[in-house]
Design a protein around this motif. Structure first.
Motif, PDB file in Angstrom:
ATOM      1  N   ARG A  67       0.820  -1.220   0.000  1.00  0.00           N
ATOM      2  CA  ARG A  67       0.000   0.000   0.000  1.00  0.00           C
ATOM      3  C   ARG A  67       0.850   1.265   0.000  1.00  0.00           C
ATOM      4  O   ARG A  67       0.457   2.277  -0.561  1.00  0.00           O
ATOM      5  N   GLU A  68       1.989   1.214   0.671  1.00  0.00           N
ATOM      6  CA  GLU A  68       2.931   2.332   0.696  1.00  0.00           C
ATOM      7  C   GLU A  68       4.327   1.752   0.803  1.00  0.00           C
ATOM      8  O   GLU A  68       4.506   0.735   1.480  1.00  0.00           O
ATOM      9  N   ARG A  70       4.358   3.935  -2.908  1.00  0.00           N
ATOM     10  CA  ARG A  70       3.881   3.598  -4.249  1.00  0.00           C
ATOM     11  C   ARG A  70       5.020   2.917  -5.006  1.00  0.00           C
ATOM     12  O   ARG A  70       6.136   3.409  -5.045  1.00  0.00           O
ATOM     13  N   GLY A  81      -1.669  -3.994  -9.007  1.00  0.00           N
ATOM     14  CA  GLY A  81      -0.755  -3.881  -7.889  1.00  0.00           C
ATOM     15  C   GLY A  81      -0.578  -5.126  -7.045  1.00  0.00           C
ATOM     16  O   GLY A  81       0.283  -5.167  -6.173  1.00  0.00           O
TER      17      GLY A  81
END
Length: 127
Positions: A67-68, A70, A81
């Motif tokens: 999620r982080e 990117r 993703g």
């Protein structure tokens, strides 16, 4: 019925394995969906990972995302993703969430090397 309700022994085993080998991992159950959240500090960044358990786990694999931060589009990552952590024949009912988190950490280490220009290792994938 959700897998964690119909198989409480497996659910307890999953919780214990995650707690033992991935301290700080959180299991969240909302609206009948179960997911695992993990924060992982690698060489270059801290990664926030989210894994979604399918309703028929362990017969179907977890879907895992970073999620982080990117990520750049990379080999072994699907268009939305989701991380490509394994070949289809690498998983089965014996594959635990702990193993998926192990694979995710290895994927991140490989990703960071790839960002430095080191080729992604070849796999035996039939894709």
């Amino acid at each position: 019925m959700e897998w964690y309700k119909s198989n409480p022994v497996r659910f307890e085993m999953e919780k214990r394995l995650l707690a033992r080998f991935h301290p700080g991992v959180k299991i969240i159950i909302e609206k009948g969906e179960m997911r695992v959240i993990m924060k992982f500090r690698a060489r270059k960044a801290t990664y926030f990972i989210e894994g979604f358990f399918p309703r028929d786990f362990p017969n179907s694999p977890l879907d895992v995302y970073v999620r982080e931060p990117r990520l750049k589009s990379s080999p072994h990552q699907y268009s939305r993703g989701r991380l490509c952590l394994h070949d289809d024949d690498d998983v089965g009912p014996e594959t635990t969430a702990k193993i998926y988190m192990d694979w995710t950490k290895q994927w991140i280490a490989t990703y960071e090397r790839w960002l430095e220009g080191i080729p992604w290792p070849k796999t035996n994938s039939r894709r």
